[in-house]
Design a protein around this motif. Structure first.
Motif, PDB file in Angstrom:
ATOM      1  N   ASP A 344       0.857  -1.183   0.000  1.00 28.31           N
ATOM      2  CA  ASP A 344       0.000   0.000   0.000  1.00 28.31           C
ATOM      3  C   ASP A 344       0.896   1.237   0.000  1.00 28.31           C
ATOM      4  N   GLU A 345       1.101   1.819  -1.171  1.00 28.10           N
ATOM      5  CA  GLU A 345       1.997   2.966  -1.310  1.00 28.10           C
ATOM      6  C   GLU A 345       1.438   4.211  -0.629  1.00 28.10           C
ATOM      7  N   ARG A 346       0.142   4.261  -0.443  1.00 34.82           N
ATOM      8  CA  ARG A 346      -0.458   5.434   0.188  1.00 34.82           C
ATOM      9  C   ARG A 346      -0.216   5.457   1.703  1.00 34.82           C
ATOM     10  N   ALA A 353      10.246   8.437   2.075  1.00 34.14           N
ATOM     11  CA  ALA A 353      10.645   7.848   0.795  1.00 34.14           C
ATOM     12  C   ALA A 353      10.036   6.473   0.593  1.00 34.14           C
ATOM     13  N   ALA A 354       9.671   5.802   1.685  1.00 28.35           N
ATOM     14  CA  ALA A 354       9.132   4.442   1.597  1.00 28.35           C
ATOM     15  C   ALA A 354       7.805   4.369   2.341  1.00 28.35           C
ATOM     16  N   PRO A 355       6.918   3.468   1.930  1.00 27.94           N
ATOM     17  CA  PRO A 355       5.646   3.326   2.632  1.00 27.94           C
ATOM     18  C   PRO A 355       5.842   2.761   4.027  1.00 27.94           C
ATOM     19  N   GLY A 356       4.864   3.000   4.888  1.00 25.44           N
ATOM     20  CA  GLY A 356       4.900   2.475   6.242  1.00 25.44           C
ATOM     21  C   GLY A 356       4.808   3.572   7.283  1.00 25.44           C
ATOM     22  N   PHE A 357       4.600   3.151   8.514  1.00 25.88           N
ATOM     23  CA  PHE A 357       4.541   4.057   9.661  1.00 25.88           C
ATOM     24  C   PHE A 357       5.675   3.689  10.601  1.00 25.88           C
ATOM     25  N   ARG A 358       6.546   4.637  10.895  1.00 24.55           N
ATOM     26  CA  ARG A 358       7.695   4.396  11.770  1.00 24.55           C
ATOM     27  C   ARG A 358       7.349   4.752  13.212  1.00 24.55           C
TER      28      ARG A 358
END
Length: 386
Positions: A344-346, A353-358
């Motif tokens: 999921d790119e959104r 720069a990359a998908p995800g939640f840090r």
């Protein structure tokens, strides 16, 4: 009202042991402009609880059970209002059983909990099953140990098979790789009587049957597939009879120091994490005796995916893990018609720069900036499904 999940809950350990562990809430409303943004956090009592498993999907009453395996404490979160989560109950040992691990919803609305161990005069013995009310009050229990049962057996996870009046449980110890971990146990659901304990056979690698992990009930309501942490996949046979058994129907390569882990059933597809490929894999199980890979999504070489859970509409899969994924959460898109997976790119933070939640670069609403280590993760239940 929304027809799908609007929030994602992350059961999270604090990397700073002086800070509390917590539940984090993210906004994942599909058409919202805050997709993937942090909503709030809720700290829990104590320190070093080691947040581990939650229920694998949001229950209808929105009272989510979540275990802190380090302290043996379980927290029950009231998530009726996603913006104001609260702890309603907390429990540890119950009726002599310790370290609850997994939580299975019964047809009557109660919870069947697997407990790893039991205290007796000889020390720690095999645990068992305890039926609890949604408030965590014991109703009945049954022991996994007894004559002929390996004392090192530990009850891990389970699956309820209502149509056959059965419960299937696995036996991996959370601390040591005991040989007893190759066992499955079958119980009668109506009275929780232990009916059978048997060992899984191995495959070509010689150890696929060790570390029994997660049983999953298929859509027909009677077929059960069981994964092992040693990357075997087993089909149960004669589950409703007097001599249940299981045979290996698939396996994956194993990467040293990692384990194949959490699976999800989505219609005719079986999704599972495979660390050797740093991937989540989709298998067509139209014929459960012959699983066939149809898709996979890969992460970085140092990423070890572990936990997955699917959204109520079966179109999004949340992934947490270890090593490179220790402080990061990602979501994969899933096509229930074809079994195809794609990241999921959104679902990414602003400017990332990359998908995800840090979870290693935040000041948390409950206070502090400790790095978060998410484990159990589950989507909200749509209000329209009440």
């Amino acid at each position: 009202m929304s027809a799908d999940a609007t929030h994602l809950y992350l059961w999270t350990a604090s990397d700073d042991k002086t800070q509390p562990d917590f539940l984090a809430v993210l906004d994942v409303t599909e058409r919202g402009d805050r997709y993937g943004r942090l909503v709030t956090t809720l700290p829990v009592p104590g320190r070093e609880n080691v947040p581990h498993h939650t229920e694998h999907e949001m229950p209808a009453d929105r009272q989510l059970f979540a275990n802190g395996f380090g302290t043996g404490q379980t927290f029950i979160f009231d998530l009726a209002d996603a913006t104001r989560p609260r702890i309603t109950h907390q429990f540890g040992d119950l009726e002599g059983y310790s370290h609850p691990h997994s939580f299975l919803r019964l047809p009557n609305g109660n919870v069947l909990a697997t407990f790893q161990m039991r205290h007796d005069a000889t020390g720690m013995t095999p645990g068992g099953l305890v039926e609890l009310t949604p408030a965590g009050v014991p109703v009945r229990s049954s022991a996994a140990g007894g004559p002929g049962i390996d004392p090192e057996l530990r009850v891990y996870s389970g699956a309820i098979v209502t149509s056959l009046d059965r419960v299937v449980t696995t036996t991996t110890d959370m601390d040591k790789d005991y040989k007893a971990s190759r066992n499955l146990q079958v119980w009668r659901l109506s009275d929780l009587k232990l009916l059978s304990t048997f060992a899984l056979p191995d495959g070509p690698a010689g150890d696929e049957g060790l570390l029994t992990a997660e049983p999953r009930l298929l859509g027909d309501g009677k077929t059960v597939l069981v994964s092992t942490f040693n990357c075997g996949l087993y089909l149960m046979e004669n589950l409703g009879g007097d001599a249940p058994s299981a045979r290996m129907v698939a396996s994956f390569p194993k990467k040293k120091g990692t384990n194949c882990a959490i699976p999800v059933i989505a219609g005719k597809y079986y999704l599972v994490t495979v660390p050797a490929w740093s991937a989540v894999v989709s298998l067509d199980i139209s014929d459960p005796s012959k699983p066939r890979e149809v898709s996979r999504v890969s992460l970085g070489a140092n990423d070890v995916p572990h936990w997955i859970s699917i959204s109520p509409d079966q179109r999004r899969v949340v992934v947490t893990g270890y090593e490179g994924m220790q402080h990061r959460v990602v979501i994969a898109r899933f096509d229930p018609a074809t079994g195809a997976l794609a990241w999921d790119e959104r679902f990414r933070e602003e400017g990332a720069a990359a998908p995800g939640f840090r979870m290693d670069d935040k000041t948390w609403p409950h206070g502090g900036t400790a790095k978060g280590i998410p484990h159990g993760a589950v989507f909200s239940r749509p209000l329209a499904s009440n």
